[in-house]
Scaffold this active site. Structure first.
Site, short mmCIF file in Angstrom:
data_model
loop_
_atom_site.label_atom_id
_atom_site.label_comp_id
_atom_site.label_asym_id
_atom_site.label_seq_id
_atom_site.Cartn_x
_atom_site.Cartn_y
_atom_site.Cartn_z
N GLU A 298 -1.13 -6.03 -1.46
CA GLU A 298 -2.24 -6.72 -0.81
C GLU A 298 -1.97 -8.22 -0.62
OE1 GLU A 298 -5.83 -3.81 -2.46
OE2 GLU A 298 -5.80 -5.93 -3.04
N GLU B 122 -4.03 3.11 -3.42
CA GLU B 122 -5.20 2.83 -4.27
C GLU B 122 -6.45 3.36 -3.59
OE1 GLU B 122 -5.93 -1.19 -5.60
OE2 GLU B 122 -3.79 -1.58 -5.91
#
Length: 460
Positions: free
Chosen positions: A165, A363
């Site tokens: 991220e 995720e």
């Protein structure tokens, strides 16, 4: 029956900082999180910092046994840069090498496929002191760090990731003050973003030159932006939001170039980073082999009807505002919208616009506060988490039937772990972790996940 392929990955993800503990021993130096907690502990929920977290450094063998009991055929974690290379002199910490070799070997001995990520928000403090990702020198030091990881651990690692991220440490560190160094500096934010992308590309280049034969990717939180309405102003706002939230790293990582609209905005706002043609060539020539996709909630947006003053500090919200949609399904404990169909939309976007690149859900999870409320006969009965997974897997399966090239589903997370400023406020694990005793107990969702993995599917 919702069925997945026999070679489909089921597992979970965590990071070094959030799971290892041993934050200031065995040669590890402070990361930005250790330092920030030291100077401002009141910003961390219940004043719980990263020093201990979930104790993987000492308990990884027991945890790997629990991975097996919860059906893991894959697992993703990261390496702590400030543990492996604790000083600016670049020397490798031999105690860290031993720990990671033992840890990774235990995972491999169980037949679990190991995904390893190099960077998960945890800049070593000695590098932040020279500017962090805003300093081009840190890009080169990152490449050296990645090469050391490859040198010492490649025999255990099955898949590599360069970053987790990356948009988060850009926005949270240099626009919104949720990560250290808590600056509000849009020009520096753009430089940090560019240098991070360059670091990812140069690491791929260096590792393949060094003999890497395995696939290497990047993990992106591909949060789709949905317009409030079909009004053209709202639709345009969503397009802008997707430029910043998704395409800023997705396009250069997969396609090798930045979206022209995004570059035009950066130029118009006088935020262009420092770079040269060779940097652009390296980004173009060193794209990822596959993607990790993190998804929790959608981004709802509407037009920004307000006029910015000429000297206003730039933020992406100049082009859109967040929209709180009435009647949305919500996780009341975390405050996040639950919208499983977005996983289908992500998959179709990757199929149609990004060469149907190979990817996995790296995720997806549901954080709940005070889970003891749901304990029955000593076990947390987290049916809400099972339902959450089922709903998302339904839409993922639908996309795969339509040709999406998804190879796995990893939840956040295996065991309750430390979560940045939130510490242990919201629990995400398939396994309960008792902070006071260190005891671990599989939740109902952990047993369900074992059945999911064994059966390669579930009954609707």
């Amino acid at each position: 029956m919702i069925k997945f392929p026999q070679d489909f990955f089921f597992g979970s993800a965590t990071s070094a900082t959030q799971s290892e503990g041993a934050g200031d021993i065995f040669g590890k130096s402070p990361s930005i999180w250790d330092y920030w907690y030291e100077i401002e502990p009141f910003k961390f929920h219940n004043r719980i910092g990263p020093k201990y977290t979930s104790n993987f450094y000492f308990d990884f063998k027991e945890n790997v046994d629990l991975m097996e009991k919860t059906g893991h055929n894959s697992f993703r974690t990261s390496i702590s840069w400030s543990r492996l290379i604790p000083k600016i002199d670049g020397r490798v910490n031999e105690e860290a090498v031993k720990f990671y070799k033992d840890y990774f070997k235990a995972i491999k001995d169980k037949g679990i496929t190991l995904f390893v990520n190099f960077f998960h928000f945890d800049m070593p403090m000695y590098l932040q002191e020279i500017g962090g990702w805003a300093n081009r020198e840190v890009v080169d030091r990152y490449v050296d760090y990645c090469l050391n990881c490859f040198k010492y651990f490649d025999e255990y690692i099955d898949y590599y990731f360069t970053f987790n991220e990356p948009i988060v440490h850009v926005e949270c560190g240099y626009l919104s003050q949720y990560h250290y160094p808590m600056e509000v500096d849009p020009k520096k934010a753009v430089q940090v973003a560019f240098n991070t992308q360059l670091a990812s590309s140069l690491a791929i280049k260096a590792l393949k030159k060094a003999g890497l034969k395995k696939k290497i990717g990047i993990i992106l939180n591909l949060t789709p932006a949905y317009p409030r309405s079909n009004n053209e102003n709202d639709i345009r706002a969503a397009e802008y939001a997707n430029l910043f939230a998704q395409k800023s790293f997705l396009d250069p990582s997969v396609l090798g170039s930045y979206p022209e609209k995004l570059v035009d905005i950066i130029k118009k706002e006088n935020l262009m980073p420092e770079f040269n043609q060779k940097d652009l060539d390296d980004i173009r020539e060193n794209t990822v082999d596959f993607l990790g996709v993190n998804y929790y909630q959608p981004l709802r947006v509407k037009e920004n009807p307000y006029i910015y003053k000429d000297d206003a500090i730039f933020t992406p919200n100049k082009f859109y505002l967040n929209y709180d949609m009435p009647g949305k399904k919500i996780n009341p404990y975390r405050g996040w919208e639950i919208y499983p169909k977005a996983l289908y939309d992500i998959a179709i976007n990757l199929r149609d616009n990004y060469n149907n690149i190979e990817w996995l859900v790296s995720e997806n999870g549901m954080g709940v506060e005070a889970e003891d409320r749901f304990k029955k006969d000593g076990r947390i009965e987290d049916d809400y988490r099972i339902d959450f997974m089922k709903e998302h897997l339904f839409y993922l399966n639908k996309a795969m039937k339509e040709g999406a090239n998804c190879k796995g589903y990893q939840v956040w997370t295996f065991i309750d772990n430390w979560s940045w400023l939130n510490a242990y406020k919201n629990r995400y694990g398939l396994v309960e972790y008792d902070l006071e005793t260190g005891n671990r107990k599989i939740k109902k969702s952990g047993y369900w996940f074992k059945e999911l993995s064994d059966n390669k599917g579930f009954v609707e």
